[in-house]
Scaffold this motif. Sequence first.
Motif, PDB file in Angstrom:
ATOM      1  N   ILE A   1      27.342 -65.382  92.350  1.00 45.25           N
ATOM      2  CA  ILE A   1      28.653 -65.945  92.017  1.00 45.25           C
ATOM      3  C   ILE A   1      29.343 -65.098  90.954  1.00 45.25           C
ATOM      4  O   ILE A   1      28.694 -64.372  90.200  1.00 45.25           O
ATOM      5  CB  ILE A   1      28.549 -67.414  91.530  1.00 45.25           C
ATOM      6  CG1 ILE A   1      27.728 -67.484  90.238  1.00 45.25           C
ATOM      7  CG2 ILE A   1      27.953 -68.303  92.585  1.00 45.25           C
ATOM      8  CD1 ILE A   1      27.904 -68.803  89.533  1.00 45.25           C
ATOM      9  N   ALA A   2      30.667 -65.202  90.906  1.00 46.81           N
ATOM     10  CA  ALA A   2      31.444 -64.487  89.890  1.00 46.81           C
ATOM     11  C   ALA A   2      32.730 -65.259  89.626  1.00 46.81           C
ATOM     12  O   ALA A   2      32.971 -66.313  90.224  1.00 46.81           O
ATOM     13  CB  ALA A   2      31.744 -63.069  90.343  1.00 46.81           C
ATOM     14  N   ALA A   3      33.541 -64.740  88.707  1.00 42.94           N
ATOM     15  CA  ALA A   3      34.804 -65.401  88.367  1.00 42.94           C
ATOM     16  C   ALA A   3      35.859 -64.337  88.074  1.00 42.94           C
ATOM     17  O   ALA A   3      35.552 -63.156  87.943  1.00 42.94           O
ATOM     18  CB  ALA A   3      34.613 -66.336  87.175  1.00 42.94           C
TER      19      ALA A   3
ATOM     20  N   ILE B   1      23.179 -78.238  84.943  1.00 45.02           N
ATOM     21  CA  ILE B   1      23.822 -78.676  86.195  1.00 45.02           C
ATOM     22  C   ILE B   1      22.755 -79.226  87.149  1.00 45.02           C
ATOM     23  O   ILE B   1      22.935 -80.282  87.757  1.00 45.02           O
ATOM     24  CB  ILE B   1      24.605 -77.511  86.851  1.00 45.02           C
ATOM     25  CG1 ILE B   1      25.756 -77.070  85.944  1.00 45.02           C
ATOM     26  CG2 ILE B   1      25.136 -77.918  88.225  1.00 45.02           C
ATOM     27  CD1 ILE B   1      26.448 -75.783  86.396  1.00 45.02           C
ATOM     28  N   CYS B   2      21.640 -78.515  87.247  1.00 46.10           N
ATOM     29  CA  CYS B   2      20.579 -78.967  88.154  1.00 46.10           C
ATOM     30  C   CYS B   2      20.093 -80.355  87.784  1.00 46.10           C
ATOM     31  O   CYS B   2      19.893 -81.209  88.650  1.00 46.10           O
ATOM     32  CB  CYS B   2      19.406 -77.993  88.131  1.00 46.10           C
ATOM     33  SG  CYS B   2      19.751 -76.472  89.022  1.00 46.10           S
TER      34      CYS B   2
ATOM     35  N   SER C   1      37.123 -72.499  87.548  1.00 43.84           N
ATOM     36  CA  SER C   1      36.532 -71.481  86.691  1.00 43.84           C
ATOM     37  C   SER C   1      35.108 -71.216  87.196  1.00 43.84           C
ATOM     38  O   SER C   1      34.662 -71.822  88.173  1.00 43.84           O
ATOM     39  CB  SER C   1      36.559 -71.932  85.231  1.00 43.84           C
ATOM     40  OG  SER C   1      35.462 -72.757  84.938  1.00 43.84           O
ATOM     41  N   GLY C   2      34.411 -70.313  86.549  1.00 41.74           N
ATOM     42  CA  GLY C   2      33.098 -69.887  87.022  1.00 41.74           C
ATOM     43  C   GLY C   2      32.099 -71.028  87.150  1.00 41.74           C
ATOM     44  O   GLY C   2      31.300 -71.067  88.104  1.00 41.74           O
TER      45      GLY C   2
ATOM     46  N   MET D   1      29.119 -72.412  89.953  1.00 40.15           N
ATOM     47  CA  MET D   1      27.716 -72.738  89.659  1.00 40.15           C
ATOM     48  C   MET D   1      27.392 -74.125  90.207  1.00 40.15           C
ATOM     49  O   MET D   1      26.387 -74.336  90.874  1.00 40.15           O
ATOM     50  CB  MET D   1      27.464 -72.724  88.138  1.00 40.15           C
ATOM     51  CG  MET D   1      27.663 -71.374  87.489  1.00 40.15           C
ATOM     52  SD  MET D   1      27.534 -71.445  85.662  1.00 40.15           S
ATOM     53  CE  MET D   1      25.756 -71.450  85.442  1.00 40.15           C
ATOM     54  N   GLU D   2      28.288 -75.083  89.932  1.00 37.88           N
ATOM     55  CA  GLU D   2      28.051 -76.453  90.384  1.00 37.88           C
ATOM     56  C   GLU D   2      28.071 -76.537  91.910  1.00 37.88           C
ATOM     57  O   GLU D   2      27.242 -77.226  92.512  1.00 37.88           O
ATOM     58  CB  GLU D   2      29.086 -77.409  89.771  1.00 37.88           C
ATOM     59  CG  GLU D   2      28.899 -78.840  90.251  1.00 37.88           C
ATOM     60  CD  GLU D   2      29.498 -79.900  89.328  1.00 37.88           C
ATOM     61  OE1 GLU D   2      30.105 -79.545  88.308  1.00 37.88           O
ATOM     62  OE2 GLU D   2      29.340 -81.090  89.650  1.00 37.88           O
ATOM     63  N   ALA D   3      29.010 -75.812  92.526  1.00 32.42           N
ATOM     64  CA  ALA D   3      29.100 -75.831  93.994  1.00 32.42           C
ATOM     65  C   ALA D   3      27.800 -75.325  94.615  1.00 32.42           C
ATOM     66  O   ALA D   3      27.310 -75.885  95.604  1.00 32.42           O
ATOM     67  CB  ALA D   3      30.284 -74.983  94.456  1.00 32.42           C
ATOM     68  N   VAL D   4      27.229 -74.290  94.031  1.00 33.96           N
ATOM     69  CA  VAL D   4      25.993 -73.715  94.557  1.00 33.96           C
ATOM     70  C   VAL D   4      24.849 -74.728  94.441  1.00 33.96           C
ATOM     71  O   VAL D   4      24.110 -74.965  95.394  1.00 33.96           O
ATOM     72  CB  VAL D   4      25.667 -72.406  93.794  1.00 33.96           C
ATOM     73  CG1 VAL D   4      24.206 -72.030  93.937  1.00 33.96           C
ATOM     74  CG2 VAL D   4      26.577 -71.289  94.288  1.00 33.96           C
TER      75      VAL D   4
END
Length: 389
Positions: A196-198, A100-101, A66-67, A71-74
Amino acid sequence: MDRKGRRSLSLFTPGPVDISGAAHEALVRPILHHRTGAFIEILSGLVADLKATFLTEDDTAVLSSSGTGAMEAVVANLLRPGDRVLVPVTGKFSRRWAEICRVYGIDVIVIDLEPGEAPSAEMIEASLKRQRDIKAVLLTHCETATGSLTDLETVSMAIRDTALTLGRRILTCADCISSLAVDELRKDEWAIDCAIAASQKGLLAPPGLAFVALNGEALRWIERVSAPRYYFDLRRYFADVSRCPFTPAVSLVQAVAASIKNLLRRGLENVWAANRAGTKAVRLLIEAAGFSPLAANQSSGVTAFWTGEVDPVRVAGILHEHHGIVVAQGQQELKGRILRVSAIGKSRRQILDFAEAFEATMTHMGLKHEIEAVRPRLKHILEDCRIWE
Ligand SMILES: *Cc1c(COP(=O)(O)O)cnc(C)c1O
């Protein structure tokens, strides 16, 4: 169907949204093996169409998540523990960047904003000048918790100019999950390094895929990072974006590829205009019922409005039970105080049905409203939604 199995439900939620007919048809096609030429062709087509939708020349990777996975991958791939980043927080989704950061040991400077506000170029510039070692700014184009749209072009240009003044590079990352194919977005022209998008919002497809577009600078940052990562090691994806490193969600790739092709056939600018019109119509209706929207700068993805003395759970309950329409509640600090309605991809007919259901709900609850009076204006606004017919 609703719980009593009476009729199919209409999702007026800001994701997932009702999927397009094209996505629906593609979902029942046979599974292709992901190493066959036929699948690679579909995935390459999807990547090309995503680039045309982000308006970028940059490579765009497709992740089976999911989106939030994107975010986490980035964060995991572009930033190192101890790096300092700037995150304007205006609601649940922009707060997620900060959360996340922190998990990854990144030093987060937060700009705290009220619900419905959006960060301005001046705010960002002032923060960057005050804290000179900020490496990246993590933005949220549309804050889906409030419907507030950030002026991404102005903010991103301000980041670039401030970085030039300071004599170093500051990376601009934007969560465009609820704005891609909804609001105007021009990744390259607006100098966004990472977007990013989903799949489950503007692309009118089922949830389950996320997309990451990175420019050359962002790709170089990946090389600096030595922290461990495996499944979401973006180097594996960007080595060749038309060949997923692991088994992708094949059916979803087929569905999103079909749906996005359909959107581009209608024309990206027409799609933005249709979503803007749908949102204008929703905003007109809620204002005619005496409610006030949160967002100063209204996105086309979702309209959030204060319900005041009226119980939002009851409004949503009646819409659902009596009319088969699902709307979203407030989350976290906005729980029980607002409702959120999304018109992404909705046709004139669907929005007129929503208007009727909303009017009946207000009447049912004994609330005063002027919905009847705005009907001619509503019909006029909805002309731009004809593209969905
Ligand atoms: C929907 C949304 C997300 C979360 O996406 P998931 O697919 O639920 O992980 C993140 N950011 C924004 C702005 C969103 O609208």
